[in-house]
Design an enzyme around this catalytic site. Structure first.
Site, mmCIF file in Angstrom:
data_model
loop_
_atom_site.group_PDB
_atom_site.id
_atom_site.type_symbol
_atom_site.label_atom_id
_atom_site.label_comp_id
_atom_site.label_asym_id
_atom_site.label_seq_id
_atom_site.Cartn_x
_atom_site.Cartn_y
_atom_site.Cartn_z
ATOM 1 N N ARG A 14 -0.376 -12.067 -2.858
ATOM 2 C CA ARG A 14 -0.728 -11.817 -1.550
ATOM 3 C C ARG A 14 -1.324 -10.666 -1.114
ATOM 4 N NH1 ARG A 14 0.028 -8.972 3.065
ATOM 5 N NH2 ARG A 14 2.171 -8.983 2.576
ATOM 6 N N ASP A 15 -0.391 -9.589 -1.197
ATOM 7 C CA ASP A 15 -0.588 -8.124 -0.740
ATOM 8 C C ASP A 15 -1.583 -7.389 -1.774
ATOM 9 O OD1 ASP A 15 -0.638 -5.880 0.576
ATOM 10 O OD2 ASP A 15 1.635 -5.600 0.682
ATOM 11 N N HIS A 210 9.824 -3.500 2.110
ATOM 12 C CA HIS A 210 8.507 -3.648 1.579
ATOM 13 C C HIS A 210 7.977 -2.341 1.495
ATOM 14 C CE1 HIS A 210 4.454 -5.841 0.985
ATOM 15 N NE2 HIS A 210 4.054 -4.860 1.726
ATOM 16 N N HIS A 212 5.418 0.561 0.073
ATOM 17 C CA HIS A 212 4.012 1.147 -0.690
ATOM 18 C C HIS A 212 4.285 2.357 -1.477
ATOM 19 C CE1 HIS A 212 1.021 -2.122 0.633
ATOM 20 N NE2 HIS A 212 1.979 -2.420 1.091
ATOM 21 N N CYS A 243 -3.642 -2.487 1.921
ATOM 22 C CA CYS A 243 -3.858 -3.360 2.818
ATOM 23 C C CYS A 243 -5.225 -3.103 3.458
ATOM 24 C CB CYS A 243 -2.911 -2.900 4.162
ATOM 25 S SG CYS A 243 -3.246 -3.696 5.616
ATOM 26 N N ASN A 252 1.395 -1.713 -3.448
ATOM 27 C CA ASN A 252 2.909 -1.684 -3.349
ATOM 28 C C ASN A 252 3.415 -1.064 -4.555
ATOM 29 O OD1 ASN A 252 1.704 -4.726 -2.611
ATOM 30 N ND2 ASN A 252 3.445 -4.047 -1.322
#
Lengths: 317, 317
Positions: A14-15, A210, A212, A243, A252
């Site tokens: 996803r990210d 979460h 990065h 993002c 990430n």
């Protein structure tokens, strides 16, 4: 001796994928999920339920979820930026829906075209939707707070703003809270201070973090979060990610590096690091233009590695 | 409110340069020292006193030391692998001599062609030499232990071996002990365990740590070392570095990233991060083929950065 368990949730599907221009074919996504599963990963954020015109990379979300749900004991999460997305994700049968709720108003407008407060209202509707069907009773509703430690637009994000949104998200029905350092602003003391503050306000509700690795602080931040009792972390294979609505955000933290560190600290992740590193081949083939990061993949896993030898010397927690 | 001070010692001129094939001209070394000094750095390991045939990069050690000694309050350190080197460094007037003492026998033989125990004997002769001249009474004799957390040849390095060498080094006259993670094997729990163990054996004698970022753990390790009261760290501008006799070792942790993290945690380093980042230009010009690392230089320093704003919110320790 039993080791403390830590959950590592793979969010690269996803990210990671949402931030790269190349579209990964559905079959490659399935292969990635299988490889992660075979390496021992049991928590994957597999997709985002957004309109395909906004994010073509996620057009196959339903198919990807359907595949993920065939794997026993795999906990399948989807990001849902609005009520429609939540409905689609719930219908698809995911185990967890995560709503992205920015603390920063500017980032929230850029990311979901709603203010944080309007997003909280949308989140409440998601929770009500979840509660409206008994089939969805087991689905966890997660408030995924973003720009918690800083914002590319407004810079510093006051801790009182985080507290305010956390309390509103709980009022709106969040089962749990996840804290996202969307653009790699977090630093170790900031992490400690905020977790200290939140634990005194809402003990036990912040379950995952979460990070990065934009400024190289992700693992140092993780060490502090572990000290504060956090036992679930997001990461992306090969550090894939970023993002699209946050300038300057890089990926990430790399799953391989996070797992290496956690294992070296005596935590049980259930993950086979060697298989995890091998699974990078799927990315190399399916998205050859995407930059891949990670120290452990570059250096190789130490044979008879320090972590394992240390653990035979009793380094367990 | 007074901030806790942390010393950042720049070691790129020694550990960094010794690992790259290109020889940095003496004038560039002087310019680097000046730039580091102007950025606020007050501790520099400027050279290694080794035979020029073994390490041509260090042939100008005396000139470099002489220049560094012209800067007020700059604490000038040199590495000295043997008695002859120690004598030359003492004559040159350095404030600290560091003898590299490997815990690992194989690494010790590769690095200084002596076993650890033979190197301790050499170290004792260095200490006796220092004591033989009143002019050298203020020069600190440091036991710079290497391969403390792992070795590229033998792998795991038992903590009891570290303890044994630490005690022997103190018996031999070490003023202080520095611990080096020569090849980036250290992980956070390992750092904590070893510092805990050593503090119960020889409280206050381990004063500094030296991390390589081979596996991305350097900053996480630093957070743990700070918890254990360590207030002095080695680093290299742009992560320049490695060890020619340790296969697989990449550079020291980047000074810019270390300083960024320390400042964000409320520690006083006395260093101007912007000037520090600008000083990378000297490396780009003088050793253009050397790979430069570092997250902060890549991402840029945040204007009205989180660390400063946080510190105005009282984040100080």
């Amino acid at each position: 001796m039993t080791k403390k368990k830590v959950v590592v949730q793979e969010v690269g599907l996803r990210d990671g994928l949402q931030s790269i221009p190349q579209i990964m074919p559905t079959e490659a996504k399935k292969a990635w999920i299988d490889a992660a599963y075979n390496a021992g990963i049991r928590h994957i954020e597999v997709a985002s339920f957004v309109p395909p015109r906004l994010l073509p990379q996620m057009a196959d979300a339903e198919q990807v979820v359907a595949h993920a749900l065939t794997l026993p004991e795999l906990r399948v999460t989807a990001l849902v930026p609005n009520l429609r997305g939540a409905e689609n994700a719930l219908k698809a049968g995911v185990h967890r829906v995560v709503a992205p709720i920015s603390i920063s108003e500017q980032h929230s407008l850029a990311n979901v075209r709603k203010t944080p407060d309007a997003m909280i209202e949308e989140f409440q509707r998601m929770r009500e939707l979840r509660d409206s069907e008994s089939a969805w009773a087991q689905t966890t509703v997660v408030a995924g707070l973003s720009t918690v430690f800083g914002c590319p637009f407004q810079g510093y994000v006051p801790e009182q703003d985080v507290c305010r949104i956390v309390l509103k998200a709980l009022d709106a029905g969040a089962d749990v809270i996840a804290l996202g350092d969307t653009t790699g602003h977090a630093t170790p003391r900031h992490v400690g201070r905020l977790l200290q503050l939140l634990s005194s306000v809402i003990e036990g509700k912040v379950t995952s973090l979460h990070f990065h690795d934009t400024r190289g602080m992700a693992l140092a931040n993780t060490v502090v979060a572990l000290d504060y009792g956090i036992r679930e972390f997001d990461s992306s294979l090969a550090g894939l990610g970023g993002c699209p609505n946050a300038p300057g955000a890089t990926g990430n933290v790399a799953t391989e590096d996070l797992v290496y560190m956690l294992q070296s600290m005596g935590f049980e992740t259930g993950i086979d690091l060697r298989r995890l590193v091998e699974s990078r081949d799927i990315l190399k083939r399916a998205v050859p233009d995407a930059p891949l990061y990670g120290y452990i993949a570059r250096e190789g896993i130490l044979d008879g590695s320090v972590p394992q030898q240390l653990s035979s010397h009793g380094v367990q927690s």
